[in-house]
Design a protein around this motif. Structure first.
Motif, PDB file in Angstrom:
ATOM      1  N   ALA A 200       7.978  11.630  -2.032  1.00 19.25           N
ATOM      2  CA  ALA A 200       7.364  12.316  -3.168  1.00 19.25           C
ATOM      3  C   ALA A 200       5.846  12.144  -3.153  1.00 19.25           C
ATOM      4  CB  ALA A 200       7.958  11.781  -4.476  1.00 19.25           C
ATOM      5  N   ARG A 201       5.380  10.932  -2.905  1.00 15.07           N
ATOM      6  CA  ARG A 201       3.935  10.694  -2.821  1.00 15.07           C
ATOM      7  C   ARG A 201       3.306  11.562  -1.730  1.00 15.07           C
ATOM      8  NH1 ARG A 201       1.961   6.093  -5.423  1.00 15.07           N
ATOM      9  NH2 ARG A 201       3.558   4.609  -6.140  1.00 15.07           N
ATOM     10  N   HIS A 202       3.970  11.609  -0.573  1.00 20.02           N
ATOM     11  CA  HIS A 202       3.436  12.407   0.540  1.00 20.02           C
ATOM     12  C   HIS A 202       3.312  13.875   0.159  1.00 20.02           C
ATOM     13  CE1 HIS A 202       2.619  13.679   4.630  1.00 20.02           C
ATOM     14  NE2 HIS A 202       3.637  14.537   4.556  1.00 20.02           N
ATOM     15  N   LEU A 203       4.224  14.355  -0.663  1.00 14.68           N
ATOM     16  CA  LEU A 203       4.221  15.764  -1.070  1.00 14.68           C
ATOM     17  C   LEU A 203       3.323  16.025  -2.281  1.00 14.68           C
ATOM     18  CD1 LEU A 203       8.053  16.427  -0.733  1.00 14.68           C
ATOM     19  CD2 LEU A 203       6.262  17.312   0.788  1.00 14.68           C
ATOM     20  N   GLY A 204       2.650  14.985  -2.771  1.00 15.58           N
ATOM     21  CA  GLY A 204       1.769  15.154  -3.925  1.00 15.58           C
ATOM     22  C   GLY A 204       2.511  15.194  -5.244  1.00 15.58           C
ATOM     23  N   LEU A 205       3.734  14.668  -5.270  1.00 16.08           N
ATOM     24  CA  LEU A 205       4.549  14.623  -6.475  1.00 16.08           C
ATOM     25  C   LEU A 205       4.498  13.230  -7.086  1.00 16.08           C
ATOM     26  CD1 LEU A 205       7.688  16.412  -4.969  1.00 16.08           C
ATOM     27  CD2 LEU A 205       5.904  17.480  -6.378  1.00 16.08           C
ATOM     28  N   ALA A 206       4.968  13.113  -8.321  1.00 16.16           N
ATOM     29  CA  ALA A 206       5.064  11.795  -8.948  1.00 16.16           C
ATOM     30  C   ALA A 206       6.047  10.935  -8.162  1.00 16.16           C
ATOM     31  CB  ALA A 206       5.540  11.942 -10.390  1.00 16.16           C
ATOM     32  N   PRO A 207       5.780   9.633  -8.044  1.00 14.47           N
ATOM     33  CA  PRO A 207       6.665   8.775  -7.241  1.00 14.47           C
ATOM     34  C   PRO A 207       8.122   8.786  -7.693  1.00 14.47           C
ATOM     35  CG  PRO A 207       4.616   7.638  -7.764  1.00 14.47           C
ATOM     36  CD  PRO A 207       4.606   8.904  -8.549  1.00 14.47           C
ATOM     37  N   ASP A 208       8.360   9.085  -8.974  1.00 18.82           N
ATOM     38  CA  ASP A 208       9.736   9.103  -9.483  1.00 18.82           C
ATOM     39  C   ASP A 208      10.328  10.512  -9.523  1.00 18.82           C
ATOM     40  OD1 ASP A 208       8.244  10.189 -11.536  1.00 18.82           O
ATOM     41  OD2 ASP A 208       9.047   8.877 -13.112  1.00 18.82           O
ATOM     42  N   TRP A 209       9.705  11.473  -8.812  1.00 16.10           N
ATOM     43  CA  TRP A 209      10.134  12.871  -8.906  1.00 16.10           C
ATOM     44  C   TRP A 209      11.604  13.053  -8.523  1.00 16.10           C
ATOM     45  CZ3 TRP A 209      12.252  16.900  -6.229  1.00 16.10           C
ATOM     46  CH2 TRP A 209      12.100  18.181  -6.785  1.00 16.10           C
ATOM     47  N   PHE A 210      12.075  12.321  -7.517  1.00 14.53           N
ATOM     48  CA  PHE A 210      13.444  12.502  -7.040  1.00 14.53           C
ATOM     49  C   PHE A 210      14.482  11.761  -7.887  1.00 14.53           C
ATOM     50  CE2 PHE A 210      11.241  13.736  -3.129  1.00 14.53           C
ATOM     51  CZ  PHE A 210      12.007  14.826  -2.721  1.00 14.53           C
ATOM     52  N   ASP A 211      14.032  10.930  -8.827  1.00 18.49           N
ATOM     53  CA  ASP A 211      14.979  10.119  -9.586  1.00 18.49           C
ATOM     54  C   ASP A 211      16.019  10.981 -10.298  1.00 18.49           C
ATOM     55  OD1 ASP A 211      13.484   8.003  -8.714  1.00 18.49           O
ATOM     56  OD2 ASP A 211      12.848   7.323 -10.709  1.00 18.49           O
ATOM     57  N   HIS A 212      15.552  12.058 -10.938  1.00 17.47           N
ATOM     58  CA  HIS A 212      16.488  12.922 -11.668  1.00 17.47           C
ATOM     59  C   HIS A 212      17.408  13.674 -10.713  1.00 17.47           C
ATOM     60  CE1 HIS A 212      13.685  16.048 -10.381  1.00 17.47           C
ATOM     61  NE2 HIS A 212      14.562  16.951 -10.774  1.00 17.47           N
ATOM     62  N   ALA A 213      16.909  13.937  -9.499  1.00 17.50           N
ATOM     63  CA  ALA A 213      17.691  14.698  -8.521  1.00 17.50           C
ATOM     64  C   ALA A 213      18.866  13.900  -7.981  1.00 17.50           C
ATOM     65  CB  ALA A 213      16.798  15.158  -7.373  1.00 17.50           C
ATOM     66  N   VAL A 214      18.654  12.612  -7.757  1.00 18.51           N
ATOM     67  CA  VAL A 214      19.684  11.810  -7.076  1.00 18.51           C
ATOM     68  C   VAL A 214      20.478  10.899  -8.006  1.00 18.51           C
ATOM     69  CG1 VAL A 214      18.430  11.867  -4.892  1.00 18.51           C
ATOM     70  CG2 VAL A 214      18.041   9.976  -6.479  1.00 18.51           C
TER      71      VAL A 214
ATOM     72  N   ASP B 132       0.852  -1.192   0.000  1.00 17.70           N
ATOM     73  CA  ASP B 132       0.000   0.000   0.000  1.00 17.70           C
ATOM     74  C   ASP B 132       0.888   1.243   0.000  1.00 17.70           C
ATOM     75  OD1 ASP B 132      -1.904   1.985   0.335  1.00 17.70           O
ATOM     76  OD2 ASP B 132      -3.047   0.871   1.848  1.00 17.70           O
ATOM     77  N   PRO B 133       1.374   1.641  -1.183  1.00 17.19           N
ATOM     78  CA  PRO B 133       2.304   2.769  -1.265  1.00 17.19           C
ATOM     79  C   PRO B 133       1.760   4.057  -0.662  1.00 17.19           C
ATOM     80  CG  PRO B 133       2.225   1.595  -3.355  1.00 17.19           C
ATOM     81  CD  PRO B 133       1.119   1.043  -2.510  1.00 17.19           C
ATOM     82  N   ALA B 134       0.479   4.319  -0.867  1.00 21.35           N
ATOM     83  CA  ALA B 134      -0.104   5.564  -0.363  1.00 21.35           C
ATOM     84  C   ALA B 134      -0.129   5.599   1.156  1.00 21.35           C
ATOM     85  CB  ALA B 134      -1.511   5.753  -0.928  1.00 21.35           C
ATOM     86  N   ALA B 135      -0.508   4.470   1.771  1.00 27.14           N
ATOM     87  CA  ALA B 135      -0.578   4.425   3.232  1.00 27.14           C
ATOM     88  C   ALA B 135       0.811   4.543   3.848  1.00 27.14           C
ATOM     89  CB  ALA B 135      -1.249   3.127   3.685  1.00 27.14           C
ATOM     90  N   PHE B 136       1.790   3.859   3.256  1.00 26.31           N
ATOM     91  CA  PHE B 136       3.153   3.973   3.785  1.00 26.31           C
ATOM     92  C   PHE B 136       3.667   5.400   3.639  1.00 26.31           C
ATOM     93  CE2 PHE B 136       7.751   4.034   3.319  1.00 26.31           C
ATOM     94  CZ  PHE B 136       8.138   3.412   4.491  1.00 26.31           C
ATOM     95  N   ALA B 137       3.404   6.024   2.496  1.00 28.63           N
ATOM     96  CA  ALA B 137       3.848   7.401   2.282  1.00 28.63           C
ATOM     97  C   ALA B 137       3.235   8.346   3.308  1.00 28.63           C
ATOM     98  CB  ALA B 137       3.482   7.852   0.871  1.00 28.63           C
ATOM     99  N   ALA B 138       1.964   8.132   3.617  1.00 29.14           N
ATOM    100  CA  ALA B 138       1.299   8.982   4.603  1.00 29.14           C
ATOM    101  C   ALA B 138       1.908   8.793   5.988  1.00 29.14           C
ATOM    102  CB  ALA B 138      -0.199   8.673   4.628  1.00 29.14           C
ATOM    103  N   ALA B 139       2.187   7.538   6.352  1.00 26.99           N
ATOM    104  CA  ALA B 139       2.762   7.264   7.677  1.00 26.99           C
ATOM    105  C   ALA B 139       4.172   7.831   7.785  1.00 26.99           C
ATOM    106  CB  ALA B 139       2.765   5.759   7.931  1.00 26.99           C
ATOM    107  N   LEU B 140       4.973   7.653   6.730  1.00 29.39           N
ATOM    108  CA  LEU B 140       6.331   8.193   6.727  1.00 29.39           C
ATOM    109  C   LEU B 140       6.298   9.714   6.783  1.00 29.39           C
ATOM    110  CD1 LEU B 140       9.397   7.500   6.409  1.00 29.39           C
ATOM    111  CD2 LEU B 140       9.072   7.860   3.947  1.00 29.39           C
ATOM    112  N   GLY B 141       5.438  10.312   5.969  1.00 29.52           N
ATOM    113  CA  GLY B 141       5.332  11.770   5.966  1.00 29.52           C
ATOM    114  C   GLY B 141       4.869  12.318   7.297  1.00 29.52           C
ATOM    115  N   ASP B 142       3.926  11.648   7.937  1.00 33.11           N
ATOM    116  CA  ASP B 142       3.446  12.095   9.251  1.00 33.11           C
ATOM    117  C   ASP B 142       4.568  12.056  10.288  1.00 33.11           C
ATOM    118  OD1 ASP B 142       0.952  12.507   8.206  1.00 33.11           O
ATOM    119  OD2 ASP B 142       0.051  10.691   9.057  1.00 33.11           O
ATOM    120  N   SER B 143       5.369  10.978  10.251  1.00 33.18           N
ATOM    121  CA  SER B 143       6.483  10.863  11.192  1.00 33.18           C
ATOM    122  C   SER B 143       7.506  11.974  10.962  1.00 33.18           C
ATOM    123  CB  SER B 143       7.149   9.488  11.055  1.00 33.18           C
ATOM    124  OG  SER B 143       8.125   9.296  12.063  1.00 33.18           O
TER     125      SER B 143
END
Length: 317
Positions: A153-167, A20-31
């Motif tokens: 990225a999901r928590h921030l409302g971005l595409a899941p691969d948004w950071f790929d180009h950055a890193v 559940d990518p969305a639920a994990f992203a929400a939990a990680l973002g909340d923490s």
């Protein structure tokens, strides 16, 4: 200030991200939004590889001082190889930290476009297998970091691969840390209160007591991860990128209780950095009337890193 035993950074499992990518992203973002920290188990870095890395780390730091110092480059800013005991100092601190460390960076192909910004690795002659072990561990932490950035990225409302180009080919650093036994009258602490520079830090070895974060309420909270879990925290680059939606939290490593002062402490933080030419520019979605842009002038990751390394004494002006 007193520790707050009722507060706790909630344990998360990266295995939940696949289901559940969305639920994990929400939990990680909340923490992250609450503490600037998360505790993550099932991170995918093999336990046998970690055990091998611990053995290599202890064996290296047990070498004679002259041998270790032969891998120190006085003008290298601590980027690669060995940095001696009592070299680094937290920004604004009056005492240097009680630690020595070794840095492993990304292995670049000959003629790579970032060769001028990212120094080649330094490898010791002993212990045998050191280079192979830490190249493998660096790669495994890179993979875990990519999965965590995708959730961020999901928590921030971005595409899941948004950071790929950055890193991609990012200037990440794996630090092998040794905190030697502490004298009873030590004026310093193992690591003074500080924030990390990078996007996120993935830390192995926090099971040994000492790591504390400063809560929003101004109290020091001990971090006590389950065996084998990693501690993950937001760095200043991600804080700047998100306009402080995700805070880079002050943390420290305090001296041990009297009965543990004769023991060394080891840890392995992986400082996940973007590529040197990545522009740290405030995400538009994090700018609101109530949260105006704190950083209207963008800065490259390379320039930002240099500024901070000067502040902590690893690079001279």
């Amino acid at each position: 200030m007193l520790d707050t035993p009722t507060a706790e950074v909630p344990p998360l499992s990266l295995a939940d991200e696949a289901a559940d990518p969305a639920a994990f992203a929400a939990a990680l973002g909340d923490s992250f939004e609450r503490f600037g920290f998360a505790v993550v188990s099932d991170h995918g870095v093999p336990a046998d590889l970690i055990a091998r890395a611990w053995a290599m780390t202890e064996a290296f730091f047990a070498l004679p001082e002259d041998t270790k110092r032969s891998y120190f480059s006085a003008g290298g800013g601590g980027a690669r190889g060995y940095t001696p005991f009592k070299t680094e100092i937290a920004k604004g601190a009056t005492h240097v930290d009680l630690k020595e460390f070794w840095h492993v960076g990304r292995e670049l192909a000959k003629g790579h476009r970032f060769a001028a910004q990212m120094a080649p690795n330094v490898w010791p002659d002993q212990p045998e297998g050191f280079r192979e072990t830490f190249i493998e561990l660096f790669a495994a932490l890179d993979v875990a970091g990519d999965r965590l950035l995708s959730a961020i990225a999901r928590h921030l409302g971005l595409a899941p691969d948004w950071f790929d180009h950055a890193v991609k080919d990012g200037n990440s650093v794996l630090r092998l840390l040794h905190y030697p036994p502490v004298p009873a009258d030590a004026a310093e602490v193992r690591a003074g209160a500080h924030e990390d520079i990078n996007l996120i830090t993935l830390l192995l070895g926090a099971e040994e007591a000492g790591l504390q974060l400063l809560t929003k309420e101004g109290e020091w909270l001990p971090i006590k991860p389950p065996e084998g879990a990693m501690v993950v925290n937001v760095g200043d680059m991600l804080q700047r990128l998100t306009n402080h939606v995700l805070p880079s939290t002050t943390h420290r490593v305090v001296n041990p209780a009297p009965e543990r002062r004769g023991h060394s402490r080891y840890s392995m933080p992986f400082f996940l950095h973007p590529a040197p030419d990545f522009l740290i520019e405030t995400l538009p979605s994090t700018i609101t009337a109530a949260r105006p842009d704190r950083y209207p002038t963008p800065i490259s990751a390379h320039d930002y890193l240099h500024e901070r390394l000067v502040e902590i004494g690893l690079v001279k002006k």
